[in-house]
Design an enzyme around this catalytic site. Structure first.
Site, mmCIF file in Angstrom:
data_model
loop_
_atom_site.group_PDB
_atom_site.id
_atom_site.type_symbol
_atom_site.label_atom_id
_atom_site.label_comp_id
_atom_site.label_asym_id
_atom_site.label_seq_id
_atom_site.Cartn_x
_atom_site.Cartn_y
_atom_site.Cartn_z
ATOM 1 N N ARG A 35 6.620 0.311 -3.080
ATOM 2 C CA ARG A 35 6.405 -0.204 -4.445
ATOM 3 C C ARG A 35 7.520 0.251 -5.379
ATOM 4 O O ARG A 35 8.025 -0.533 -6.188
ATOM 5 C CB ARG A 35 5.048 0.248 -4.985
ATOM 6 C CG ARG A 35 3.863 -0.436 -4.341
ATOM 7 C CD ARG A 35 2.561 -0.137 -5.071
ATOM 8 N NE ARG A 35 2.269 1.266 -5.242
ATOM 9 C CZ ARG A 35 1.569 2.013 -4.397
ATOM 10 N NH1 ARG A 35 1.098 1.486 -3.275
ATOM 11 N NH2 ARG A 35 1.329 3.292 -4.653
ATOM 12 N N ALA A 81 0.818 -1.214 0.000
ATOM 13 C CA ALA A 81 0.000 0.000 0.000
ATOM 14 C C ALA A 81 0.856 1.269 0.000
ATOM 15 O O ALA A 81 0.322 2.365 -0.130
ATOM 16 C CB ALA A 81 -0.929 0.008 1.214
ATOM 17 N N CYS A 82 2.169 1.122 0.107
ATOM 18 C CA CYS A 82 3.081 2.263 0.213
ATOM 19 C C CYS A 82 3.788 2.510 -1.117
ATOM 20 O O CYS A 82 4.464 1.621 -1.643
ATOM 21 C CB CYS A 82 4.108 1.980 1.310
ATOM 22 S SG CYS A 82 5.453 3.162 1.406
ATOM 23 N N GLY A 83 3.647 3.726 -1.663
ATOM 24 C CA GLY A 83 4.292 4.065 -2.931
ATOM 25 C C GLY A 83 5.802 3.962 -2.863
ATOM 26 O O GLY A 83 6.439 3.490 -3.810
#
Length: 140
Positions: A15, A10-12
């Protein structure tokens, strides 16, 4: 090369870090640390290997940091590690471990410090920032 990423999908930043590892031709071991947190000793070792203090590895944003009173400067490393074990969301991310070192990859391009220079080409982060050029060289 072996690589392990403690990842939150869920964390850019997490990712982007994962994709930079893959851009270097490495398929890492991906540990979704919210589902499978590291053992206390493993977490303490990762923090130390990254050259951080335990407080420096705490995540404040989007966590129960304030509610748990973790801003208190009198709390020692043991108390902070206890909190991170109870609430893994308090562990800042992503941590990446390779034979070249351990880093908390914030910003995500910090991962380049511990990857071989084997990038497959350009890399642009989710926000549009170009990190690697077409030759796989870091843009400064």
């Amino acid at each position: 090369m072996d690589a392990t990423i403690y990842h939150n999908p869920a964390c850019g930043t997490s990712r982007n870090t994962l994709e930079m590892i893959r851009n270097a031709g490495i398929e890492p071991t991906v540990i979704e640390y919210l589902k499978t947190p590291p053992a206390r000793e493993e977490l303490a070792a990762m923090i130390a290997a990254a050259g951080l203090t335990v407080r420096g590895a705490l995540r404040e944003k989007g966590t129960p940091f304030e509610e748990m009173g973790l801003g208190n400067p009198d709390l020692d490393d043991e108390a902070l590690l206890d909190a991170m074990m109870r609430e893994p969301i308090l562990i800042n991310r992503p941590f990446v471990i390779t034979p070249l070192g351990t880093r908390l990859c914030r910003p995500s391009e910090v991962v380049l410090e511990i990857l071989p220079d084997t990038h497959k080409g350009a890399f642009t982060k989710e926000d549009g920032e170009m990190v690697l050029d077409a030759d796989g060289k870091r843009i400064i």
